[in-house]
Design an enzyme around this catalytic site. Structure first.
Site, PDB file in Angstrom:
ATOM      1  CG  ASP A 114     -93.245  49.254 -12.911  1.00  0.00           C
ATOM      2  OD1 ASP A 114     -92.445  49.408 -13.835  1.00  0.00           O
ATOM      3  OD2 ASP A 114     -94.282  49.931 -12.775  1.00  0.00           O
ATOM      4  CG  ASP A 170     -98.446  50.691 -11.710  1.00  0.00           C
ATOM      5  OD1 ASP A 170     -97.841  50.266 -12.711  1.00  0.00           O
ATOM      6  OD2 ASP A 170     -98.320  51.854 -11.280  1.00  0.00           O
ATOM      7  CG  ASP A 206     -96.109  46.514 -14.658  1.00  0.00           C
ATOM      8  OD1 ASP A 206     -94.995  46.555 -15.194  1.00  0.00           O
ATOM      9  OD2 ASP A 206     -96.635  47.491 -14.108  1.00  0.00           O
ATOM     10  CG  ASP A 265    -104.426  15.057  17.048  1.00  0.00           C
ATOM     11  OD1 ASP A 265    -104.328  15.166  18.280  1.00  0.00           O
ATOM     12  OD2 ASP A 265    -104.285  13.994  16.432  1.00  0.00           O
TER      13      ASP A 265
END
Length: 823
Positions: free
Chosen positions: A296, A564, A568, A662
């Protein structure tokens, strides 16, 4: 609205009386519940079964040793899980959005949990309402109440209306007085949860889960078959069950979930140091696979600090740079731009109008602090222009409008020639990267406002151009993305010429600009063609942003999206990885996104991409190590039974290897920095290791199995079974540590500090198991002679070049080039 709000003393007293503004959430897991979850893990069930078999065989020492080992592991796991729960609580506290409250006559940002009844709070677009409250004033206010009502259509609100905690401000701004907090809110009363967005499992999580289930089924079948063969061979049923349990423990990839969680958690911590807060850990592995980054423009590429840069009126232009006074012909454009803005603006453009007007028109007849706002007409997708109606003390109302130049020109019913001049001036300003708004005025003498803005008889005044400068470092970051094979797509609500100018300055490829309406009018094939050639989109609505993201995903791309604002949020949630702006981002954007940029730095995204790619490469290497280290366990368990030899590995031996050694060795890969820059190559399509890599790792593990098996056979020829078993186990343990070097491209060179410590500890760890009587007896070991210990060490050291050779041979046979493991 109260002029000063509550005092700090009043707020403290009410907080002590009513409690914090928090909801009764899910009760945290207690130690008993955590322990119950741990013992349900398949590895612990197998260990407990083995302990029961030892008891039935009349071998209490082995059973108690095994069960004691289980208890130690459970205690450690429970304590670690409890620490994790506390860390998650702290993270939730950190992520809780603050509230803007009036205290002692000053507006403050405070944690929302500290709000009390009577507080005056400020609400703006994109914020989540922190408490039940009554609006004292509202401007174009609309709320999404779907969390409480299930109704997705925003609800308009006016002064005097109630707003409820948990709802979202999707438009406008308002002030409100808190009426209820915490459990006394409508949300708390019905026991609803604020966690409205579910975190989906990443592709890597699903792939590893499927792989684990496949291996578990195969291991169970092989273990049952082996137990049956041992029993049919004349052994007691207990011995047959122990052989089956031993093989099942060797095949079961118990380490996968542990390794994945550790890598993601440590990777998230590293990203946090670079200003990126990971809200959903699985998204971290997906970020490393991103090949398209949708950004954006406003607030992401640019500073989102608008400044009035240029005015156009009557065919004349005035640039505001410098200290020159504003000429009289431009006064009315600025005057009505202010009147068309909010009185206490939050929008950066409206703030820019107010700042410049206060500097240039102070004390003149063009500022009207005494006028009263009566009517408001909001922006809409159909008409991107807004109008305010003011009572000026005389008859009728003064109307001010601003918006997209073409929309305001339409409201003014300009003739074709005038429209062309306006459009040409707007294009010229937009070509310089300015955000352009048209300004108009009208007079309305009736007391009743018309239904729509078109009913006013507007007079055209001029254009206002606002500059939102590119952030420092953006062009370099865009270039880094291109080098990394990540395409940057800019999505903007601005004029096409403004978008083109900003894209050119940022270094985003391509000169073509497509508007949201043009993109929306295309069919699926047309959208695919546009996305293949165009990287700049202008005049894009929230639905068009979402359509662009989904079309890119439909073309096979892994898409990250930055944003933001409320507009969006749909695209952030739909993207494979959503990146919200933390400083200026709205609450709803942060909730929709998987990650948050704490300082709104676009350059931080490049660092996050690099870290995610390196983490994926290191994770693939750790998983390959896990595959490789299981091979000697499985081979030696099977070989001893099929060849009629005394068993080399007991369930307790395998527990030490798989639960302690391991995972520790695997973590050594996590800090590996490698030799190559992760951004020098295009993104990998998968974070998991490929089939050819797995074959090469299995070959390296088979080489270790041959060495350890050979040492065991040699030791059995000279020693009793307990001493021979200890000799071979020491070989296997040290060789498992050295296998780290066999699977790294640069071998043991440039080992991270963590890996060096793991290797030292791995070399020392066998000693107490072999020589300390209580432990050695439980493991079925006896201290071997020094000559055999030297053979064990020599065999382990020889396993390193042999494993590397086997790995290289397997990769050559598969025609594979190094890709997954760290460079």
């Amino acid at each position: 609205m109260p002029t000063n709000g509550l005092t700090s003393l009043q707020a403290r007293e009410r907080l002590a009386r009513d409690g914090e503004n928090t909801l009764p959430g899910q009760a945290p897991r207690g130690l008993v519940q955590i322990g119950a979850d741990v013992v349900r893990e398949p590895m612990f069930l197998l260990l407990m079964a083995a302990g029961g078999v030892y008891l039935s065989m009349g071998e209490p020492r082995e059973a108690l040793a095994l069960l004691g080992f289980i208890a130690v592991i459970i205690v450690v796991t429970v304590l670690q899980a409890a620490r994790t729960e506390r860390a998650l609580d702290a993270l939730r506290e950190l992520a809780a959005p603050p509230a803007t409250v009036l205290r002692d006559g000053q507006w403050l940002r405070v944690p929302s949990r500290s709000l009390v009844v009577g507080d005056v709070i400020e609400l703006a677009e994109g914020m989540r309402v922190p408490a039940d409250a009554c609006l004292t004033d509202a401007h174009e206010c609309a709320l999404d109440e779907s969390l409480l009502t299930g109704e997705s259509v925003p609800v308009a609100k006016a002064a005097g209306d109630e707003v409820m905690a948990g709802t979202l401000m999707v438009g406008g701004q308002a002030h409100a007085t808190v009426r209820g907090t915490g459990r006394h809110t409508a949300l708390g009363g019905i026991g609803a949860s604020l966690g409205t967005l579910e975190a989906a499992a990443s592709p890597l999580t699903r792939q590893l889960g499927k792989m684990t289930r496949t291996l578990a089924v195969a291991g169970g079948a092989l273990s049952g078959l082996l137990a049956l063969l041992v029993w049919l061979g004349g052994e007691r049923w207990q011995q047959a069950v122990l052989a089956g349990i031993t093989l099942a423990m060797g095949v079961l990839p118990q380490e996968f979930p542990v390794i994945l969680t550790v890598f993601l958690a440590l990777g998230a911590r590293r990203l946090a140091a670079h200003g990126v807060l990971v809200r959903r850990l699985p998204a971290l592995s997906t970020l490393g696979q991103v090949d398209v980054l949708c950004v954006d423009k406003t607030g992401t590429l640019t500073e989102n600090r608008m400044q009035l840069a240029r005015l156009w009126a009557g065919g004349e232009t005035f640039d505001t740079a410098g200290d020159a006074p504003l000429p009289e012909p431009f006064h009315r454009v600025l005057e009505y731009a202010v009147l068309a803005s909010e009185q206490t603006p939050l929008d950066p453009m409206e703030r820019a109008f107010h700042r410049y007007a206060n500097a240039q028109l102070a004390g003149s007849e063009h500022l009207h602090p005494g006028w009263q706002l009566n009517w408001e007409y909001a922006l809409s997708p159909e008409l991107p222009a807004m109008s305010h109606g003011w009572q000026d003390g005389g008859a009728g109302r003064e109307i001010a409008a601003k918006g997209a130049p073409e929309a305001v020109a339409e409201l003014c019913h300009l003739d074709a020639a005038h429209r062309q001049r306006v459009a040409q001036a707007a294009r010229a300003m937009a070509a310089d990267g300015l955000r352009v708004l048209g300004v108009a005025r009208a007079r309305w003498t009736d007391d009743t406002p018309p239904a729509i803005q078109h009913d006013f008889d507007f007079e055209w005044l001029g254009l206002a151009g606002l500059a939102d400068r590119l952030k420092a470092g953006v062009p370099a970051a865009v270039a880094e993305c291109a080098r990394a094979g990540v395409r940057v797509v800019m999505i903007s609500g601005d004029h096409p010429e403004t978008a083109r100018a900003i894209a050119r300055e940022a270094g985003i490829a391509g000169a073509e600009v497509i508007t949201g309406s043009q993109f929306g009018a295309l069919d699926e094939a047309g959208r695919a063609r546009v996305l293949a050639r165009c990287s700049v989109f202008a005049r894009v609505s929230p639905l068009a942003k979402l359509a662009i993201v989904r079309a890119l995903q439909g073309a096979g791309h892994v898409v990250a999206m930055t944003g933001d604002g409320v507009n969006d949020a749909p695209a952030l949630k739909a993207a494979d990885v959503g990146l919200a702006m933390g400083a200026r981002g709205t609450d709803v954007a942060r909730e929709a996104a998987a990650m948050t940029l704490s300082d709104d730095s676009f350059t931080a995204i490049v660092g996050a991409l690099s870290q995610a790619r390196r983490m994926n490469a290191n994770l693939a290497a750790a998983l390959l190590y896990t595959f490789a280290v299981h091979v000697p366990i499985v081979v030696l368990s099977l070989a001893a039974v099929l060849l009629g030899l005394p068993p080399l590995l007991t369930p307790l031996c395998i527990a030490v290897l798989e639960i302690l050694i391991d995972p520790a060795c695997s973590v050594a890969f996590e800090a590996d920095q490698g030799r190559a820059d992760p951004l020098d190559a295009p993104p990998a399509r998968h974070a998991r290791p490929g089939g050819a890599d797995i074959v090469a790792a299995l070959a390296a593990g088979l080489a270790v199995a041959l060495i350890a098996g050979g040492v065991y056979a040699l030791a059995l020829a000279q020693l009793a079974a307990p001493a021979a078993r200890a000799t071979a186990f020491a070989t296997l343990l040290i060789a498992s540590v050295l296998l780290i070097g066999a699977l790294r491209e640069q071998g043991l060179a440039a080992l991270p500090k963590a890996a060096r410590w793991v290797m030292v500890c791995g070399a020392v760890a066998p000693l107490p198991l072999l020589g300390f009587a209580p432990l050695s007896g439980a493991f079925g070991f006896a201290w071997p002679p020094p000559s055999m210990l030297l053979i064990a060490l020599s065999g382990a050291l020889a396993s390193l070049p042999l494993a590397r050779a086997a790995r290289a041979l397997a990769r050559s046979a598969t025609g594979h080039r190094a890709s997954a493991s760290p460079k």
